[in-house]
Scaffold this active site. Structure first.
Site, PDB file in Angstrom:
ATOM      1  N   GLY A 119     -26.437  -0.616  37.290  1.00  0.00           N
ATOM      2  CA  GLY A 119     -27.852  -0.910  37.039  1.00  0.00           C
ATOM      3  C   GLY A 119     -28.742  -0.956  38.263  1.00  0.00           C
ATOM      4  N   SER A 120     -28.414  -0.148  39.284  1.00  0.00           N
ATOM      5  CA  SER A 120     -29.315  -0.171  40.454  1.00  0.00           C
ATOM      6  C   SER A 120     -30.675   0.411  40.079  1.00  0.00           C
ATOM      7  CB  SER A 120     -28.698   0.580  41.648  1.00  0.00           C
ATOM      8  OG  SER A 120     -28.764   1.970  41.461  1.00  0.00           O
ATOM      9  N   ASN A 121     -30.680   1.426  39.233  1.00  0.00           N
ATOM     10  CA  ASN A 121     -31.966   1.983  38.785  1.00  0.00           C
ATOM     11  C   ASN A 121     -32.715   0.996  37.895  1.00  0.00           C
ATOM     12  OD1 ASN A 121     -32.532   4.973  39.535  1.00  0.00           O
ATOM     13  ND2 ASN A 121     -30.324   4.873  39.151  1.00  0.00           N
ATOM     14  N   LEU A 127     -24.239   5.737  29.210  1.00  0.00           N
ATOM     15  CA  LEU A 127     -23.180   6.750  29.150  1.00  0.00           C
ATOM     16  C   LEU A 127     -22.872   7.280  27.754  1.00  0.00           C
ATOM     17  CD1 LEU A 127     -20.650   5.458  31.830  1.00  0.00           C
ATOM     18  CD2 LEU A 127     -22.406   7.224  32.021  1.00  0.00           C
ATOM     19  N   ASN A 149     -34.413  10.253  30.247  1.00  0.00           N
ATOM     20  CA  ASN A 149     -33.118  10.028  30.888  1.00  0.00           C
ATOM     21  C   ASN A 149     -33.180  10.549  32.324  1.00  0.00           C
ATOM     22  OD1 ASN A 149     -30.233   9.539  31.091  1.00  0.00           O
ATOM     23  ND2 ASN A 149     -29.947  11.756  30.909  1.00  0.00           N
ATOM     24  N   HIS A 151     -30.744  12.189  35.310  1.00  0.00           N
ATOM     25  CA  HIS A 151     -29.433  12.801  35.541  1.00  0.00           C
ATOM     26  C   HIS A 151     -29.287  13.070  37.040  1.00  0.00           C
ATOM     27  CE1 HIS A 151     -25.819  14.884  34.346  1.00  0.00           C
ATOM     28  NE2 HIS A 151     -26.130  15.825  35.214  1.00  0.00           N
ATOM     29  N   SER A 172     -32.816  14.924  38.015  1.00  0.00           N
ATOM     30  CA  SER A 172     -33.597  15.505  36.917  1.00  0.00           C
ATOM     31  C   SER A 172     -33.982  14.384  35.961  1.00  0.00           C
ATOM     32  CB  SER A 172     -32.766  16.527  36.143  1.00  0.00           C
ATOM     33  OG  SER A 172     -32.310  17.545  37.013  1.00  0.00           O
ATOM     34  N   ASP A 197     -28.341  15.961  27.920  1.00  0.00           N
ATOM     35  CA  ASP A 197     -29.005  16.578  29.078  1.00  0.00           C
ATOM     36  C   ASP A 197     -29.787  17.852  28.770  1.00  0.00           C
ATOM     37  OD1 ASP A 197     -27.799  14.560  30.599  1.00  0.00           O
ATOM     38  OD2 ASP A 197     -26.014  15.771  30.939  1.00  0.00           O
ATOM     39  N   GLU A 224     -33.432   8.853  43.358  1.00  0.00           N
ATOM     40  CA  GLU A 224     -33.656   8.163  42.068  1.00  0.00           C
ATOM     41  C   GLU A 224     -34.550   6.944  42.261  1.00  0.00           C
ATOM     42  OE1 GLU A 224     -29.639   9.342  39.630  1.00  0.00           O
ATOM     43  OE2 GLU A 224     -29.658   7.387  40.597  1.00  0.00           O
TER      44      GLU A 224
END
Ligand code: GRF
Length: 219
Positions: free
Chosen positions: A45-47, A117, A134, A136, A168, A177, A206
């Site tokens: 969960g860093s993003n 995931l 999302n 990627h 992306s 994706d 990111e």
């Protein structure tokens, strides 16, 4: 009644009218000002953390909840530490409409998959067209699809001796994706000798771009 008292009453009625008006049309004041984001994440969960913190400094939107399929995911701890609600669900709940129901309760303006995931269910995709995004960790259409996540992606980039990798950000549809592309950014990786080094460079991208892209989408 004195003139001053009359003025105070008059002002009071005016304010009451404004409150009723906004409550009626907006549900609550906050809804009018702030857009709502739900994050779905399965891992560290860093993003997610980065996005929550970014919007905690803004008035444009707020992360109202973090949904996860993994009760042990570090992202849940990070969300709780930042006072964001969390919700953990099973595969059965995801595919039986229960997660859609829970999602609807928050009335999100945008759903963000930040390291989620599992395949995203069609009922949520159909209910929120062009409102699910999302990220990627590669330059799609390269290195997308089932099994292409996390270090698998970076190892393949290294094996193929690609000079560049990147990120992306795309809309989510029924296939892994494959939704319409929103944003891509690349980075030089030709000097990287391990997949971990590539992962660090991609993660930097990111963290720089994902919150800003979300903000542009939601405005
Ligand atoms: C990111 O690399 C993202 O691109 C991918 O999953 C990873 C999540 O990382 N979809 P983190 O849990 O946000 O650190």
């Amino acid at each position: 009644m004195s003139t001053n008292l009359k003025k105070i009453f008059h002002k009071g009625f005016q304010n009451l009218f404004i409150i009723i008006y906004y409550s009626f049309f907006c549900g609550e004041f906050k809804d009018c000002q702030m857009k709502k984001i739900i994050l779905f994440a399965s891992g560290s969960g860093s993003n997610a953390e980065n996005i929550i913190k970014f919007f905690q400094q803004k008035k444009t939107a707020e992360v109202v909840a973090v949904f996860s399929n993994n009760a042990n995911a570090k992202v849940l701890e990070k969300a709780s530490n930042l006072q964001v609600a969390t919700y953990v669900f099973t595969e059965e709940e995801l595919n039986s409409g229960k997660v859609l129901q829970k999602t609807n309760e928050f009335r999100p303006d945008l759903i963000v998959l930040a390291g989620f995931l599992w395949k995203f269910p069609e009922d949520i995709v159909a209910t929120y067209p062009n409102k699910i995004v999302n990220i990627h960790p590669a330059l799609l259409p390269k290195y997308g699809g089932k099994g292409m996540y996390g270090m698998n992606v970076h190892k393949t980039v290294l094996e193929n001796k690609d000079s560049h990798s990147g990120i992306s950000i795309h809309f989510v549809n029924e296939n892994y994706d494959e939704g319409a592309m929103i944003f891509q950014a690349d980075v030089l990786v030709e000097n990287c000798t391990t997949a971990e080094e590539i992962a660090v460079k991609v993660q930097e991208l990111e963290h720089i771009h994902f919150p800003e892209v979300i903000e542009k989408l939601i405005k």
